[in-house]
Design an enzyme around this catalytic site. Structure first.
Site, PDB file in Angstrom:
ATOM      1  N   ASP A   1       2.510  -1.083  11.891  1.00  0.00           N
ATOM      2  CA  ASP A   1       1.217  -1.533  11.342  1.00  0.00           C
ATOM      3  C   ASP A   1       0.891  -2.967  11.734  1.00  0.00           C
ATOM      4  OD1 ASP A   1       0.749   0.895  10.132  1.00  0.00           O
ATOM      5  OD2 ASP A   1       1.736   0.325   8.268  1.00  0.00           O
TER       6      ASP A   1
ATOM      7  N   LYS B   1       0.833  -1.214   0.000  1.00  0.00           N
ATOM      8  CA  LYS B   1       0.000   0.000   0.000  1.00  0.00           C
ATOM      9  C   LYS B   1       0.866   1.262   0.000  1.00  0.00           C
ATOM     10  CE  LYS B   1      -3.048   0.310   3.496  1.00  0.00           C
ATOM     11  NZ  LYS B   1      -3.430   1.573   4.144  1.00  0.00           N
TER      12      LYS B   1
HETATM   13  C1  S3P Z   1       3.009   4.853   6.108  1.00  0.00           C
HETATM   14  C2  S3P Z   1       3.689   5.124   7.251  1.00  0.00           C
HETATM   15  C3  S3P Z   1       3.251   4.687   8.581  1.00  0.00           C
HETATM   16  C4  S3P Z   1       2.250   3.564   8.513  1.00  0.00           C
HETATM   17  C5  S3P Z   1       1.196   3.796   7.486  1.00  0.00           C
HETATM   18  C6  S3P Z   1       1.802   3.994   6.117  1.00  0.00           C
HETATM   19  C7  S3P Z   1       3.527   5.372   4.837  1.00  0.00           C
HETATM   20  O1  S3P Z   1       2.695   5.799   9.246  1.00  0.00           O
HETATM   21  O2  S3P Z   1       1.627   3.373   9.770  1.00  0.00           O
HETATM   22  O3  S3P Z   1       0.304   2.691   7.440  1.00  0.00           O
HETATM   23  O4  S3P Z   1       3.104   4.871   3.769  1.00  0.00           O
HETATM   24  O5  S3P Z   1       4.349   6.286   4.883  1.00  0.00           O
HETATM   25  P1  S3P Z   1       3.641   6.766  10.116  1.00  0.00           P
HETATM   26  O6  S3P Z   1       4.880   6.915   9.352  1.00  0.00           O
HETATM   27  O7  S3P Z   1       2.950   8.056  10.312  1.00  0.00           O
HETATM   28  O8  S3P Z   1       3.838   6.010  11.405  1.00  0.00           O
END
Ligand code: S3P
Length: 417
Positions: A303, A13
């Site tokens: 996650d 994702k």
């Molecule tokens: C993501 C970073 C993470 C993660 C999110 C996706 C990204 O968040 O929890 O599901 O794609 O940069 P944070 O970096 O704010 O912790």
């Protein structure tokens, strides 16, 4: 219940969002193979279209033709995706035009000051609800200045918002991080010809982006999402006589902290490398023992903590998760929703402000009603938990699974024997 078979979850994702956003900013033709088909990435494709690109699906690939960012005629809807909201805000801050971004109830209650404040330091003109803390967000695009940032939250989303804004600044912008977070934005920017310096210093890494308003269009291949693989892996570990093989998983070190944790717990998992950063992952039933998770490890498991909580609930001994306050501001308050899930299953667990203490057992989980608060990762964790439950498990609002993995429940049922 026994789980057996081979599975290929959706494309990663995080990488899918970035492929689509970079395709928009690039002038030209981009192709993306293996993009995530979940609602979150669909929101990104919708946003990219609303900003003027032509998006089509041809032979399973997503094709994006862009002439650069155009001022949209409507509010940009980010759905349930905080990643999209934060990355798009940074990306748009330096374009001429007026952009309004809003999402669902969950996204619109997540903190946005963490990006609005640093972007404002770069000269951005961004306002948000509730004293510039929450979405809806309004951006009046303007010229930006390069700045140096230190001491930000350990968040790839915050780092990425700043780096994407830095593409259009008048001078280099740098972010120094003490705890490493996923580096997909900076690595992908390099791949489209942007000059990015990543310098390891004592105890920190400094990422500097040199402005580049005209990046190259490119074809991307998205590997399987490790965060989705984690559900099947834990499912196989905790279910009797089980073995699963997850195909073509991204195994970047910042994304597979959960495998290190599971190995510490005694898990039988094996990486069969397919290339430098992609592996098939084999997992089979294992006797797990408790572990502690915390400190610098947290961003690499952020996650996967709800599904690791399920693993801890099946392990011998007491596991402690600490330093995970960021869980409070995900799609749901994931400490609260994980605790509610564990307690519904009859697991002995204690809530901490920044984590959880979980005492495992090999007693079957109780029949349960799990309130997911529309959080996809809680719903999928509960589905895996149900495989060791003595009775019926009702997962409320499980439709949220579609935001990241449409079809997850039927894939799980197909694996179950
Ligand atoms: C993501 C970073 C993470 C993660 C999110 C996706 C990204 O968040 O929890 O599901 O794609 O940069 P944070 O970096 O704010 O912790």
């Amino acid at each position: 219940m026994r789980l057996a078979g081979e599975v290929r979850p959706p494309g990663d994702k995080s990488i899918s969002h970035r492929c689509a956003l970079l395709a928009l900013v690039a002038n030209g033709h981009s192709e993306i193979t293996g993009i995530s088909k979940g609602g979150d990435v669909n929101s990104t494709l919708g946003l990219v279209e609303a900003l003027g690109a032509v998006v089509a699906e041809i032979n399973g690939r997503v094709v994006i033709d862009s002439k650069g960012v155009q001022e949209p005629r409507k509010i940009l809807d980010v759905g349930n995706s905080g990643t999209l909201l934060r990355l798009a805000t940074g990306m748009l801050a330096g374009y001429q035009g007026h952009f309004v971004l809003s999402g669902d109830e969950s996204v619109n209650s997540r903190p946005m000051d963490r990006i609005i404040e640093p972007l404002t330091v770069m000269g951005a003109n961004i306002t948000g609800r509730s004293g510039n803390k929450l979405a809806p967000i309004a951006i009046r695009g303007t010229s930006l200045s390069g700045r140096e940032f230190k001491g930000l939250p350990a968040s790839a989303q915050v780092k990425s918002a700043i780096l994407l804004a830095g593409l259009r600044a008048d001078s280099p912008t740098s972010v120094t991080e003490v705890i490493p977070t996923r580096p997909h934005t900076e690595e992908m920017l390099k791949e489209v010809g942007v000059d990015v310096d990543i310098v390891d210093q004592v105890g920190s890494t400094r990422i500097t982006i040199h402005p580049n308003p005209s990046i190259q269009a490119k074809s991307w291949k998205v590997p399987t999402d490790p965060s989705q693989a984690a559900f099947f892996i834990v499912g196989a570990l905790i279910s009797a006589k089980s073995e699963v093989l997850i195909k073509d998983v991204l195994v970047h070190e910042t994304r597979i902290g959960f495998l290190e944790v599971l190995k510490r717990m005694g898990a039988d998992v094996e990486l069969r490398m397919q290339s430098d950063s992609v592996a098939d992952i084999y997992a089979s039933s294992s006797t797990l023992r408790a572990t502690d998770i915390g400190g610098d490890e947290i961003p690499s498991v952020i996650d996967e903590l709800p599904i690791l909580a399920i693993a801890a609930a099946r392990a011998e001994g007491t596991s402690r998760i600490t330093g995970a306050d960021e869980l409070r501001i995900k799609e749901s308050d994931r400490i609260a929703t994980s605790m509610a899930m564990l307690r519904a299953f009859g697991v002995n667990a204690e809530e901490l402000q920044d984590g959880m203490v979980i005492t495992g057992s090999d007693r079957p989980f109780k029949s349960a009603i799990v309130e997911t608060k529309f959080d996809h990762r809680i719903a999928m964790s509960a589905a895996i938990g149900s495989s060791v439950s003595a009775g019926e498990v009702e997962i409320r609002d499980a439709s949220s699974v579609d935001t990241s993995y449409p079809g997850f429940l039927s894939v799980l049922l197909d694996l179950a024997e």
